[in-house]
Design an enzyme around this catalytic site. Structure first.
Site, PDB file in Angstrom:
ATOM      1  N   HIS A  39      -9.412  -3.465  -2.473  1.00 10.87           N
ATOM      2  CA  HIS A  39      -8.361  -2.767  -1.717  1.00 10.87           C
ATOM      3  C   HIS A  39      -8.704  -1.271  -1.612  1.00 10.87           C
ATOM      4  O   HIS A  39      -8.570  -0.665  -0.542  1.00 10.87           O
ATOM      5  CB  HIS A  39      -6.998  -2.967  -2.403  1.00 10.87           C
ATOM      6  CG  HIS A  39      -5.865  -2.246  -1.756  1.00 10.87           C
ATOM      7  ND1 HIS A  39      -4.816  -2.880  -1.129  1.00 10.87           N
ATOM      8  CD2 HIS A  39      -5.603  -0.914  -1.640  1.00 10.87           C
ATOM      9  CE1 HIS A  39      -3.962  -1.973  -0.641  1.00 10.87           C
ATOM     10  NE2 HIS A  39      -4.413  -0.773  -0.939  1.00 10.87           N
ATOM     11  N   GLU A  40      -9.174  -0.706  -2.739  1.00 16.50           N
ATOM     12  CA  GLU A  40      -9.492   0.738  -2.738  1.00 16.50           C
ATOM     13  C   GLU A  40     -10.732   1.049  -1.913  1.00 16.50           C
ATOM     14  O   GLU A  40     -10.752   2.008  -1.142  1.00 16.50           O
ATOM     15  CB  GLU A  40      -9.676   1.244  -4.168  1.00 16.50           C
ATOM     16  CG  GLU A  40      -8.471   1.036  -5.082  1.00 16.50           C
ATOM     17  CD  GLU A  40      -7.153   1.342  -4.418  1.00 16.50           C
ATOM     18  OE1 GLU A  40      -6.183   0.621  -4.684  1.00 16.50           O
ATOM     19  OE2 GLU A  40      -7.072   2.273  -3.590  1.00 16.50           O
ATOM     20  N   HIS A  54     -10.124   1.310   1.690  1.00 15.91           N
ATOM     21  CA  HIS A  54      -9.585   2.603   2.131  1.00 15.91           C
ATOM     22  C   HIS A  54     -10.700   3.582   2.466  1.00 15.91           C
ATOM     23  O   HIS A  54     -10.568   4.409   3.365  1.00 15.91           O
ATOM     24  CB  HIS A  54      -8.700   3.239   1.037  1.00 15.91           C
ATOM     25  CG  HIS A  54      -7.273   2.794   1.044  1.00 15.91           C
ATOM     26  ND1 HIS A  54      -6.433   2.946   2.128  1.00 15.91           N
ATOM     27  CD2 HIS A  54      -6.536   2.206   0.085  1.00 15.91           C
ATOM     28  CE1 HIS A  54      -5.231   2.469   1.838  1.00 15.91           C
ATOM     29  NE2 HIS A  54      -5.270   2.012   0.604  1.00 15.91           N
ATOM     30  N   CYS A  74       0.849  -1.187   0.000  1.00 15.63           N
ATOM     31  CA  CYS A  74       0.000   0.000   0.000  1.00 15.63           C
ATOM     32  C   CYS A  74       0.884   1.235   0.000  1.00 15.63           C
ATOM     33  O   CYS A  74       1.882   1.282   0.735  1.00 15.63           O
ATOM     34  CB  CYS A  74      -0.907  -0.006   1.240  1.00 15.63           C
ATOM     35  SG  CYS A  74      -2.052   1.389   1.293  1.00 15.63           S
TER      36      CYS A  74
HETATM   37  C1  NB4 Z   1      -0.742  -5.316  -7.500  1.00 14.08           C
HETATM   38  C2  NB4 Z   1       0.141  -4.170  -7.860  1.00 14.08           C
HETATM   39  N1  NB4 Z   1       0.346  -3.201  -6.916  1.00 14.08           N
HETATM   40  C3  NB4 Z   1       1.133  -2.155  -7.260  1.00 14.08           C
HETATM   41  N2  NB4 Z   1       1.394  -1.144  -6.344  1.00 14.08           N
HETATM   42  N3  NB4 Z   1       0.555  -0.997  -5.255  1.00 14.08           N
HETATM   43  C4  NB4 Z   1      -0.699  -0.503  -5.477  1.00 14.08           C
HETATM   44  O1  NB4 Z   1      -1.104  -0.187  -6.559  1.00 14.08           O
HETATM   45  C5  NB4 Z   1      -1.572  -0.324  -4.258  1.00 14.08           C
HETATM   46  C6  NB4 Z   1      -2.918  -0.993  -4.455  1.00 14.08           C
HETATM   47  C7  NB4 Z   1      -2.819  -2.453  -4.891  1.00 14.08           C
HETATM   48  C8  NB4 Z   1      -2.103  -3.370  -3.882  1.00 14.08           C
HETATM   49  C9  NB4 Z   1      -2.738  -4.725  -4.076  1.00 14.08           C
HETATM   50  C10 NB4 Z   1      -4.052  -4.526  -4.741  1.00 14.08           C
HETATM   51  C11 NB4 Z   1      -4.208  -3.067  -5.038  1.00 14.08           C
HETATM   52  C12 NB4 Z   1      -1.736   1.184  -4.082  1.00 14.08           C
HETATM   53  N4  NB4 Z   1      -2.638   1.470  -2.983  1.00 14.08           N
HETATM   54  O2  NB4 Z   1      -2.111   1.675  -1.761  1.00 14.08           O
HETATM   55  C13 NB4 Z   1      -3.873   2.087  -3.297  1.00 14.08           C
HETATM   56  O3  NB4 Z   1      -4.730   2.042  -2.211  1.00 14.08           O
HETATM   57  C14 NB4 Z   1       1.703  -2.068  -8.527  1.00 14.08           C
HETATM   58  F1  NB4 Z   1       2.454  -1.015  -8.850  1.00 14.08           F
HETATM   59  C15 NB4 Z   1       1.443  -3.084  -9.444  1.00 14.08           C
HETATM   60  N5  NB4 Z   1       1.942  -3.065 -10.736  1.00 14.08           N
HETATM   61  C16 NB4 Z   1       1.507  -4.023 -11.736  1.00 14.08           C
HETATM   62  C17 NB4 Z   1       1.218  -3.291 -13.046  1.00 14.08           C
HETATM   63  N6  NB4 Z   1       2.387  -2.509 -13.484  1.00 14.08           N
HETATM   64  C18 NB4 Z   1       2.094  -1.839 -14.735  1.00 14.08           C
HETATM   65  C19 NB4 Z   1       3.299  -1.043 -15.186  1.00 14.08           C
HETATM   66  O4  NB4 Z   1       3.665  -0.109 -14.157  1.00 14.08           O
HETATM   67  C20 NB4 Z   1       3.987  -0.750 -12.902  1.00 14.08           C
HETATM   68  C21 NB4 Z   1       2.774  -1.532 -12.426  1.00 14.08           C
HETATM   69  C22 NB4 Z   1       3.092  -2.283 -11.127  1.00 14.08           C
HETATM   70  N7  NB4 Z   1       0.656  -4.131  -9.103  1.00 14.08           N
HETATM   71 NI    NI Z   2      -3.647   1.160  -0.475  1.00 12.21          NI
END
Ligand code: NB4
Ligand code: NI
Length: 186
Positions: free
Chosen positions: A156-157, A160, A113
């Site tokens: 997850h969102e 929040h 997160c």
């Molecule tokens: C799974 C994932 N979680 C990443 N980060 N965490 C987040 O998004 C948090 C939210 C996610 C955590 C688990 C479920 C929701 C943010 N949160 O706290 C919001 O509440 C990523 F960055 C990521 N990816 C895969 C796709 N890729 C495409 C190209 O660019 C990089 C990107 C990396 N996949």
């Molecule tokens: Ni988060």
């Protein structure tokens, strides 16, 4: 544009509150908020810009994470194959999960997160499939059925918006234990 300094971190009470409903038509402020949150995700998913602005990459961002206790979150779940359309891309406002599968789903890699600086290992059991009702920035109501990866991200969102963080769901005794027949999502 939001930078990591703008992201509220665990310990800030705004992350543990139930966010307020958003009224329509959106105020200019709320329209800007929606735009900025989606922009963060787009920039963070571009390797060069992500590096340039020292962002943590994200596929979702909820308003409380930028200090705004409102029922709004941006979701940008890219397609597994580079050039495809995103699996889900929208700003979900006043989201409600209207139905959910009995079967659980969990990301094999666990979750992180942007608001939690420490790694918290373990499976985060969520519903593998959900029916989500929400309004978009134009006030149009959508009802979408999501499964696996996009369903996990939206849950997850929405957590929040209810003051829930991912690690609240991790089994304290055995973090890598998941309920029987949980769909493991990679
Ligand atoms: C799974 C994932 N979680 C990443 N980060 N965490 C987040 O998004 C948090 C939210 C996610 C955590 C688990 C479920 C929701 C943010 N949160 O706290 C919001 O509440 C990523 F960055 C990521 N990816 C895969 C796709 N890729 C495409 C190209 O660019 C990089 C990107 C990396 N996949
Ligand atoms: Ni988060």
């Amino acid at each position: 544009m939001y930078l990591m300094k703008d992201i509220t971190r665990d310990g800030n009470p705004v992350l543990r509150k139930r966010a307020a409903e958003v009224s329509f038509p959106l105020s200019d402020e709320d329209q800007q908020l929606a735009k900025e949150m989606m922009k963060y995700l787009e920039v963070s998913q571009d390797p060069e810009l992500c590096e340039k602005y020292k962002l943590r990459a994200g596929v979702g961002l909820a308003a409380p994470q930028v200090g705004v206790s409102k029922q709004m979150a941006a979701v940008l779940v890219p397609s597994p194959d580079e050039d495809g359309e995103p699996l889900f891309k929208d700003v979900i406002i006043n989201p409600v999960i209207v139905s959910e599968s009995v079967q659980y789903g969990a990301l094999t890699e666990g979750e992180g997160c942007l608001s939690v600086d420490k790694d918290v290992p373990g499976y985060v059991p969520r519903h593998d499939r959900i029916t989500l009702r929400y309004q978009d920035v134009n006030g149009k109501t959508h009802k979408v059925r999501l499964k696996h990866y996009p369903a996990i991200v939206c849950q997850h969102e929405i957590d929040h918006l209810h003051g829930v963080l991912f690690y609240d769901h991790i089994n304290k005794e055995n973090p890598f234990e998941a309920p029987a027949d949980t769909v493991m999502i990679s």
